[in-house]
Design a protein around this motif. Structure first.
Motif, PDB file in Angstrom:
ATOM      1  N   ILE A  74     -46.779 -28.878  25.859  1.00  0.00           N
ATOM      2  CA  ILE A  74     -46.134 -27.575  25.695  1.00  0.00           C
ATOM      3  C   ILE A  74     -45.304 -27.229  26.928  1.00  0.00           C
ATOM      4  O   ILE A  74     -44.162 -26.768  26.814  1.00  0.00           O
ATOM      5  CB  ILE A  74     -47.197 -26.491  25.417  1.00  0.00           C
ATOM      6  CG1 ILE A  74     -47.872 -26.761  24.068  1.00  0.00           C
ATOM      7  CG2 ILE A  74     -46.569 -25.111  25.447  1.00  0.00           C
ATOM      8  CD1 ILE A  74     -49.096 -25.913  23.811  1.00  0.00           C
ATOM      9  N   LYS A  75     -45.863 -27.470  28.104  1.00  0.00           N
ATOM     10  CA  LYS A  75     -45.129 -27.191  29.346  1.00  0.00           C
ATOM     11  C   LYS A  75     -43.838 -27.991  29.403  1.00  0.00           C
ATOM     12  O   LYS A  75     -42.765 -27.449  29.716  1.00  0.00           O
ATOM     13  CB  LYS A  75     -46.009 -27.528  30.556  1.00  0.00           C
ATOM     14  CG  LYS A  75     -45.292 -27.390  31.897  1.00  0.00           C
ATOM     15  CD  LYS A  75     -46.211 -27.772  33.056  1.00  0.00           C
ATOM     16  CE  LYS A  75     -45.464 -27.698  34.388  1.00  0.00           C
ATOM     17  NZ  LYS A  75     -46.360 -28.023  35.534  1.00  0.00           N
ATOM     18  N   GLU A 116     -39.725 -28.013  19.030  1.00  0.00           N
ATOM     19  CA  GLU A 116     -40.154 -26.676  19.445  1.00  0.00           C
ATOM     20  C   GLU A 116     -41.584 -26.451  18.967  1.00  0.00           C
ATOM     21  O   GLU A 116     -41.906 -26.702  17.807  1.00  0.00           O
ATOM     22  CB  GLU A 116     -39.228 -25.612  18.854  1.00  0.00           C
ATOM     23  CG  GLU A 116     -39.613 -24.197  19.237  1.00  0.00           C
ATOM     24  CD  GLU A 116     -38.717 -23.146  18.604  1.00  0.00           C
ATOM     25  OE1 GLU A 116     -39.024 -21.944  18.758  1.00  0.00           O
ATOM     26  OE2 GLU A 116     -37.736 -23.532  17.933  1.00  0.00           O
ATOM     27  N   ASN A 167     -31.613 -27.588  27.863  1.00  0.00           N
ATOM     28  CA  ASN A 167     -30.734 -27.790  26.699  1.00  0.00           C
ATOM     29  C   ASN A 167     -30.795 -29.222  26.161  1.00  0.00           C
ATOM     30  O   ASN A 167     -29.806 -29.709  25.605  1.00  0.00           O
ATOM     31  CB  ASN A 167     -29.285 -27.399  27.007  1.00  0.00           C
ATOM     32  CG  ASN A 167     -29.140 -25.907  27.249  1.00  0.00           C
ATOM     33  OD1 ASN A 167     -29.741 -25.092  26.546  1.00  0.00           O
ATOM     34  ND2 ASN A 167     -28.360 -25.543  28.255  1.00  0.00           N
ATOM     35  N   HIS A 189     -50.065 -23.397  18.086  1.00  0.00           N
ATOM     36  CA  HIS A 189     -50.986 -24.382  18.657  1.00  0.00           C
ATOM     37  C   HIS A 189     -52.403 -23.835  18.708  1.00  0.00           C
ATOM     38  O   HIS A 189     -52.623 -22.623  18.744  1.00  0.00           O
ATOM     39  CB  HIS A 189     -50.538 -24.801  20.065  1.00  0.00           C
ATOM     40  CG  HIS A 189     -50.433 -23.668  21.046  1.00  0.00           C
ATOM     41  ND1 HIS A 189     -51.530 -23.116  21.673  1.00  0.00           N
ATOM     42  CD2 HIS A 189     -49.356 -22.982  21.512  1.00  0.00           C
ATOM     43  CE1 HIS A 189     -51.139 -22.146  22.482  1.00  0.00           C
ATOM     44  NE2 HIS A 189     -49.824 -22.040  22.406  1.00  0.00           N
ATOM     45  N   LYS A 222     -36.444 -27.902  26.840  1.00  0.00           N
ATOM     46  CA  LYS A 222     -35.636 -26.974  26.046  1.00  0.00           C
ATOM     47  C   LYS A 222     -34.757 -26.114  26.946  1.00  0.00           C
ATOM     48  O   LYS A 222     -33.579 -25.868  26.631  1.00  0.00           O
ATOM     49  CB  LYS A 222     -36.559 -26.086  25.197  1.00  0.00           C
ATOM     50  CG  LYS A 222     -35.811 -25.114  24.298  1.00  0.00           C
ATOM     51  CD  LYS A 222     -36.785 -24.247  23.508  1.00  0.00           C
ATOM     52  CE  LYS A 222     -36.029 -23.242  22.644  1.00  0.00           C
ATOM     53  NZ  LYS A 222     -36.969 -22.333  21.914  1.00  0.00           N
ATOM     54  N   ASP A 223     -35.295 -25.681  28.083  1.00  0.00           N
ATOM     55  CA  ASP A 223     -34.521 -24.860  29.024  1.00  0.00           C
ATOM     56  C   ASP A 223     -33.347 -25.633  29.622  1.00  0.00           C
ATOM     57  O   ASP A 223     -32.361 -25.047  30.051  1.00  0.00           O
ATOM     58  CB  ASP A 223     -35.425 -24.335  30.142  1.00  0.00           C
ATOM     59  CG  ASP A 223     -36.397 -23.266  29.663  1.00  0.00           C
ATOM     60  OD1 ASP A 223     -36.177 -22.719  28.561  1.00  0.00           O
ATOM     61  OD2 ASP A 223     -37.378 -22.990  30.372  1.00  0.00           O
ATOM     62  N   GLN A 225     -45.334 -35.786  27.112  1.00  0.00           N
ATOM     63  CA  GLN A 225     -46.431 -35.056  27.735  1.00  0.00           C
ATOM     64  C   GLN A 225     -46.949 -35.711  29.019  1.00  0.00           C
ATOM     65  O   GLN A 225     -47.647 -35.079  29.795  1.00  0.00           O
ATOM     66  CB  GLN A 225     -47.591 -34.886  26.755  1.00  0.00           C
ATOM     67  CG  GLN A 225     -48.222 -36.155  26.254  1.00  0.00           C
ATOM     68  CD  GLN A 225     -47.406 -36.847  25.181  1.00  0.00           C
ATOM     69  OE1 GLN A 225     -46.597 -36.220  24.497  1.00  0.00           O
ATOM     70  NE2 GLN A 225     -47.601 -38.134  25.053  1.00  0.00           N
ATOM     71  N   ALA A 241     -42.219 -29.440  26.889  1.00  0.00           N
ATOM     72  CA  ALA A 241     -41.314 -29.045  25.807  1.00  0.00           C
ATOM     73  C   ALA A 241     -40.477 -27.841  26.225  1.00  0.00           C
ATOM     74  O   ALA A 241     -39.251 -27.797  25.989  1.00  0.00           O
ATOM     75  CB  ALA A 241     -42.105 -28.733  24.539  1.00  0.00           C
ATOM     76  N   ASN A 242     -41.108 -26.872  26.860  1.00  0.00           N
ATOM     77  CA  ASN A 242     -40.377 -25.688  27.321  1.00  0.00           C
ATOM     78  C   ASN A 242     -39.386 -26.034  28.422  1.00  0.00           C
ATOM     79  O   ASN A 242     -38.256 -25.525  28.453  1.00  0.00           O
ATOM     80  CB  ASN A 242     -41.358 -24.618  27.800  1.00  0.00           C
ATOM     81  CG  ASN A 242     -42.167 -24.018  26.660  1.00  0.00           C
ATOM     82  OD1 ASN A 242     -41.707 -23.969  25.519  1.00  0.00           O
ATOM     83  ND2 ASN A 242     -43.384 -23.579  26.952  1.00  0.00           N
ATOM     84  N   LEU A 243     -39.808 -26.907  29.338  1.00  0.00           N
ATOM     85  CA  LEU A 243     -38.922 -27.313  30.434  1.00  0.00           C
ATOM     86  C   LEU A 243     -37.678 -28.021  29.889  1.00  0.00           C
ATOM     87  O   LEU A 243     -36.546 -27.722  30.286  1.00  0.00           O
ATOM     88  CB  LEU A 243     -39.693 -28.209  31.400  1.00  0.00           C
ATOM     89  CG  LEU A 243     -39.005 -28.646  32.703  1.00  0.00           C
ATOM     90  CD1 LEU A 243     -40.067 -28.971  33.763  1.00  0.00           C
ATOM     91  CD2 LEU A 243     -38.121 -29.874  32.516  1.00  0.00           C
ATOM     92  N   ARG A 281     -51.555 -29.211  26.651  1.00  0.00           N
ATOM     93  CA  ARG A 281     -50.960 -28.225  27.556  1.00  0.00           C
ATOM     94  C   ARG A 281     -49.747 -28.810  28.268  1.00  0.00           C
ATOM     95  O   ARG A 281     -48.722 -28.140  28.432  1.00  0.00           O
ATOM     96  CB  ARG A 281     -51.999 -27.745  28.574  1.00  0.00           C
ATOM     97  CG  ARG A 281     -53.006 -26.769  28.015  1.00  0.00           C
ATOM     98  CD  ARG A 281     -53.968 -26.254  29.079  1.00  0.00           C
ATOM     99  NE  ARG A 281     -54.832 -25.203  28.540  1.00  0.00           N
ATOM    100  CZ  ARG A 281     -55.938 -25.425  27.837  1.00  0.00           C
ATOM    101  NH1 ARG A 281     -56.324 -26.675  27.606  1.00  0.00           N
ATOM    102  NH2 ARG A 281     -56.646 -24.412  27.371  1.00  0.00           N
TER     103      ARG A 281
END
Length: 351
Positions: free
Chosen positions: A80-81, A95, A90, A99, A87-88, A226, A83-85, A77
């Motif tokens: 994933i959190k 990606e 840049n 899951h 990616k936002d 992570q 990875a999104n942060l 978890r």
């Protein structure tokens, strides 16, 4: 150092790994939209944790990565959190395409074959490190409190105590006297005070050559994030420049540290206003990290039967000794290390 590890049932571990690999393959077969060639599943890499990475080809000619992260020991978890942060912001990160958190399986994009550690040389290092520094500053500039776990005093102290428990007690086989414990605790207090006085930002925690991927575009790719926290601003920089696996001349490290400091100031990051104070923060943060790493490398051997990190201990110890030698508050650590080496058993060395 004493070379006796806690017995590891390698056959049982291998069987468990194969069972999980079969379960991962079965899960991947339930994702027809990704057009995976299941027979191509192969080991991509493994790290110091219990995660395993498998590369798998797809019918479009590309490849993806299947991640086996046992939920009993790994926090998917958080992956994933983060990875999104990232990616936002840049930054270039895998990606997450699918899951199954109950089983601990992920399917992520493939950032390629080459880590920094595999391709670094004297010709390309300057460019690669400046790219990594730019990405680090971009990450730090987006930092906000209350998003990631705090890298607070109890957390930092627990890490330092890994050095006591696993490197001193288990690996060296030495029981500290009351006086030696007091000496070490005082050094710990100095390091903790320095770390906690620093500005706090997003911290990857393992921002080094084995977790940075060389990319044609968007270099570097960033993995293994992570365990990110909110903590001291120099932590990731010292992870990068005083890497346990890749060592550079101190003059080069100083040059890169100054370049980071200059770029960070221009980006509005709250680094120390003068380079001497900043570099002291950098060195003391590195000492905390390297003491922890000695403990982790010892634990990986004695608890988990992983001996491939033992050969990196001399590099880490060299960092520790050079830093301790430069500051009067840390000289007692240098003397203690000399005492520990004199008192350690003189048979069964692993390196």
């Amino acid at each position: 150092m004493p070379s006796t590890a806690i017995p590891v049932n390698s056959a049982a571990l291998a069987a468990e790994k194969e069972q999980r690999r079969d379960a991962l393959r079965s899960w991947l077969s339930s994702l027809p939209e990704h057009k995976l060639k299941l027979d191509s599943l192969r080991v991509a890499s493994a790290d110091a944790s219990f995660r395993q990475y498998y590369r798998i080809d797809s019918e479009d000619g590309g490849s993806l990565i299947g991640v086996d992260a046992p939920p009993s020991s790994e926090n998917s978890r958080a992956f994933i959190k983060m990875a999104n942060l990232l990616k936002d912001i840049n930054l270039t990160v895998p990606e997450v395409l699918a899951h199954d958190l109950d089983q601990g399986f992920l399917l992520v994009t493939d950032l390629g074959l080459h880590t920094y550690g595999q391709i670094l040389n004297s010709d390309n290092a300057h460019k690669l490190y400046l790219d990594a520094i730019d990405s680090l500053i971009l990450l730090q500039a987006q930092s906000q409190p209350d998003v990631l776990p705090e890298y607070d005093r109890p957390f930092l102290l627990r890490e330092l105590n890994i050095f006591k428990e696993w490197y001193i007690a288990k690996h060296l086989g030495v029981t500290l006297t009351d006086a030696q414990n007091a000496t070490l605790d005082k050094v710990f207090d100095h390091l903790l005070a320095s770390a906690l006085a620093q500005p706090q930002v997003y911290v990857h925690r393992d921002y080094h050559s084995r977790n940075l991927m060389w990319m044609d575009k968007g270099n570097p790719g960033i993995i293994d994030f992570q365990d990110a926290v909110y903590g001291p601003i120099t932590y990731d920089l010292v992870s990068l420049l005083r890497d346990a696996y890749v060592q550079w001349d101190e003059e080069i490290v100083l040059d890169w540290a100054i370049r980071y400091w200059e770029k960070a100031k221009r980006a509005g990051l709250p680094v120390a206003p003068d380079i001497d104070s900043f570099y002291r923060d950098f060195e003391w943060m590195g000492l905390q990290r390297h003491l922890k790493i000695l403990g982790i490398f010892a634990r990986l051997w004695h608890r988990d039967g992983k001996d491939r990190f033992l050969g990196d201990i001399p590099t880490v110890m060299e960092y520790i000794r050079k830093t301790a030698h430069r500051y009067k508050e840390l000289i007692p650590l240098l003397r203690l290390l000399d005492e520990l080496e004199d008192n350690a058993p003189q048979v069964g060395y692993t390196f």
